[in-house]
Design a protein around this motif. Structure first.
Motif, PDB file in Angstrom:
ATOM      1  N   LEU A  63       1.800  -8.061   4.298  1.00 54.43           N
ATOM      2  CA  LEU A  63       0.999  -8.886   5.204  1.00 54.43           C
ATOM      3  C   LEU A  63      -0.474  -8.918   4.803  1.00 54.43           C
ATOM      4  O   LEU A  63      -1.140  -9.939   5.004  1.00 54.43           O
ATOM      5  CB  LEU A  63       1.173  -8.414   6.641  1.00 54.43           C
ATOM      6  N   LEU A  64      -0.981  -7.842   4.231  1.00 51.77           N
ATOM      7  CA  LEU A  64      -2.365  -7.859   3.748  1.00 51.77           C
ATOM      8  C   LEU A  64      -2.546  -8.902   2.650  1.00 51.77           C
ATOM      9  O   LEU A  64      -3.540  -9.625   2.621  1.00 51.77           O
ATOM     10  CB  LEU A  64      -2.782  -6.489   3.218  1.00 51.77           C
ATOM     11  N   VAL A  65      -1.570  -8.989   1.758  1.00 52.71           N
ATOM     12  CA  VAL A  65      -1.687  -9.927   0.639  1.00 52.71           C
ATOM     13  C   VAL A  65      -1.278 -11.340   1.049  1.00 52.71           C
ATOM     14  O   VAL A  65      -1.985 -12.305   0.761  1.00 52.71           O
ATOM     15  CB  VAL A  65      -0.857  -9.432  -0.564  1.00 52.71           C
ATOM     16  N   ALA A  66      -0.147 -11.467   1.750  1.00 50.85           N
ATOM     17  CA  ALA A  66       0.386 -12.789   2.076  1.00 50.85           C
ATOM     18  C   ALA A  66      -0.294 -13.447   3.269  1.00 50.85           C
ATOM     19  O   ALA A  66      -0.522 -14.654   3.274  1.00 50.85           O
ATOM     20  CB  ALA A  66       1.888 -12.686   2.344  1.00 50.85           C
ATOM     21  N   TYR A  72      -5.159  -8.302  -4.791  1.00 50.92           N
ATOM     22  CA  TYR A  72      -4.532  -7.012  -5.062  1.00 50.92           C
ATOM     23  C   TYR A  72      -5.572  -5.899  -5.036  1.00 50.92           C
ATOM     24  O   TYR A  72      -5.321  -4.808  -4.527  1.00 50.92           O
ATOM     25  CB  TYR A  72      -3.840  -7.020  -6.426  1.00 50.92           C
ATOM     26  N   GLU A  73      -6.738  -6.189  -5.576  1.00 54.61           N
ATOM     27  CA  GLU A  73      -7.812  -5.198  -5.598  1.00 54.61           C
ATOM     28  C   GLU A  73      -8.256  -4.835  -4.182  1.00 54.61           C
ATOM     29  O   GLU A  73      -8.447  -3.660  -3.858  1.00 54.61           O
ATOM     30  CB  GLU A  73      -9.015  -5.716  -6.405  1.00 54.61           C
ATOM     31  N   GLU A  74      -8.405  -5.846  -3.333  1.00 52.68           N
ATOM     32  CA  GLU A  74      -8.821  -5.600  -1.947  1.00 52.68           C
ATOM     33  C   GLU A  74      -7.759  -4.835  -1.167  1.00 52.68           C
ATOM     34  O   GLU A  74      -8.077  -3.936  -0.387  1.00 52.68           O
ATOM     35  CB  GLU A  74      -9.133  -6.935  -1.254  1.00 52.68           C
ATOM     36  N   ALA A  75      -6.494  -5.175  -1.402  1.00 49.43           N
ATOM     37  CA  ALA A  75      -5.405  -4.460  -0.726  1.00 49.43           C
ATOM     38  C   ALA A  75      -5.362  -3.001  -1.189  1.00 49.43           C
ATOM     39  O   ALA A  75      -5.171  -2.093  -0.376  1.00 49.43           O
ATOM     40  CB  ALA A  75      -4.067  -5.144  -0.992  1.00 49.43           C
ATOM     41  N   ALA A  76      -5.562  -2.784  -2.483  1.00 43.29           N
ATOM     42  CA  ALA A  76      -5.580  -1.418  -3.018  1.00 43.29           C
ATOM     43  C   ALA A  76      -6.701  -0.610  -2.383  1.00 43.29           C
ATOM     44  O   ALA A  76      -6.516   0.551  -1.992  1.00 43.29           O
ATOM     45  CB  ALA A  76      -5.737  -1.451  -4.537  1.00 43.29           C
ATOM     46  N   GLU A  77      -7.859  -1.235  -2.246  1.00 40.78           N
ATOM     47  CA  GLU A  77      -9.002  -0.549  -1.630  1.00 40.78           C
ATOM     48  C   GLU A  77      -8.736  -0.268  -0.152  1.00 40.78           C
ATOM     49  O   GLU A  77      -9.017   0.826   0.348  1.00 40.78           O
ATOM     50  CB  GLU A  77     -10.259  -1.401  -1.790  1.00 40.78           C
ATOM     51  N   ALA A  78      -8.184  -1.244   0.550  1.00 39.74           N
ATOM     52  CA  ALA A  78      -7.922  -1.077   1.983  1.00 39.74           C
ATOM     53  C   ALA A  78      -6.907   0.032   2.239  1.00 39.74           C
ATOM     54  O   ALA A  78      -7.035   0.787   3.202  1.00 39.74           O
ATOM     55  CB  ALA A  78      -7.420  -2.388   2.586  1.00 39.74           C
ATOM     56  N   ILE A  83      -4.326   0.051  -7.895  1.00 43.32           N
ATOM     57  CA  ILE A  83      -3.916  -1.352  -7.976  1.00 43.32           C
ATOM     58  C   ILE A  83      -2.538  -1.492  -8.614  1.00 43.32           C
ATOM     59  O   ILE A  83      -1.759  -2.363  -8.247  1.00 43.32           O
ATOM     60  CB  ILE A  83      -4.971  -2.208  -8.700  1.00 43.32           C
ATOM     61  N   GLY A  84      -2.205  -0.633  -9.552  1.00 42.80           N
ATOM     62  CA  GLY A  84      -0.866  -0.663 -10.150  1.00 42.80           C
ATOM     63  C   GLY A  84       0.219  -0.396  -9.121  1.00 42.80           C
ATOM     64  O   GLY A  84       1.307  -0.981  -9.173  1.00 42.80           O
ATOM     65  N   THR A  85      -0.079   0.477  -8.175  1.00 41.82           N
ATOM     66  CA  THR A  85       0.865   0.778  -7.096  1.00 41.82           C
ATOM     67  C   THR A  85       1.046  -0.450  -6.206  1.00 41.82           C
ATOM     68  O   THR A  85       2.163  -0.762  -5.777  1.00 41.82           O
ATOM     69  CB  THR A  85       0.375   1.982  -6.269  1.00 41.82           C
ATOM     70  N   VAL A  86      -0.045  -1.160  -5.949  1.00 39.41           N
ATOM     71  CA  VAL A  86       0.038  -2.404  -5.159  1.00 39.41           C
ATOM     72  C   VAL A  86       0.971  -3.387  -5.848  1.00 39.41           C
ATOM     73  O   VAL A  86       1.872  -3.950  -5.228  1.00 39.41           O
ATOM     74  CB  VAL A  86      -1.360  -3.027  -4.947  1.00 39.41           C
ATOM     75  N   ARG A  87       0.769  -3.576  -7.148  1.00 38.79           N
ATOM     76  CA  ARG A  87       1.588  -4.538  -7.893  1.00 38.79           C
ATOM     77  C   ARG A  87       3.075  -4.147  -7.875  1.00 38.79           C
ATOM     78  O   ARG A  87       3.942  -4.989  -7.624  1.00 38.79           O
ATOM     79  CB  ARG A  87       1.082  -4.639  -9.326  1.00 38.79           C
TER      80      ARG A  87
END
Length: 108
Positions: A63-66, A72-78, A83-87
């Motif tokens: 939901l953060l991304v979509a 991806y960078e902002e979601a990783a920070e939040a 960032i690799g984990t986000v991907r």
């Protein structure tokens, strides 16, 4: 408190999946947008059920991304994760949703 909120969220998504569509969502409006609304309304219960099957962490990232339109960078920070984990998590979550939506379409 947090676990109560997450249980409530899952209950709401499951209830939305069971809820009948109202007349406004069946595409009784203008021709072009009506078809889009009808398609979205038909998919809503299935999508809500698919989202309810995700873990809270998976749902939050998706939901953060979509929905919140974070990069991806902002979601990783939040979420305070690499960032690799986000991907990789997003890839797995999207695959789960695709499988669930494909199975749901076969049963319709």
């Amino acid at each position: 408190l947090i676990s109560g909120h997450r249980r409530s969220e899952v209950r709401r998504l499951r209830a939305l999946a069971r809820a009948p569509r109202d007349a406004d969502e069946r595409g009784h409006h203008e021709e072009e947008r009506g078809a889009e609304r009808a398609s979205a309304a038909a998919l809503r219960p299935v999508l809500a059920a698919a989202l309810a099957r995700l873990s809270a962490a998976e749902r939050e990232l998706l939901l953060l991304v979509a929905w919140a339109d974070l990069s991806y960078e902002e979601a990783a920070e939040a979420l305070k994760i690499p960032i690799g984990t986000v991907r990789s998590r997003l890839h797995r979550v999207r695959a789960k949703l695709r499988r669930h939506l494909d199975l749901s379409e076969e049963n319709v």
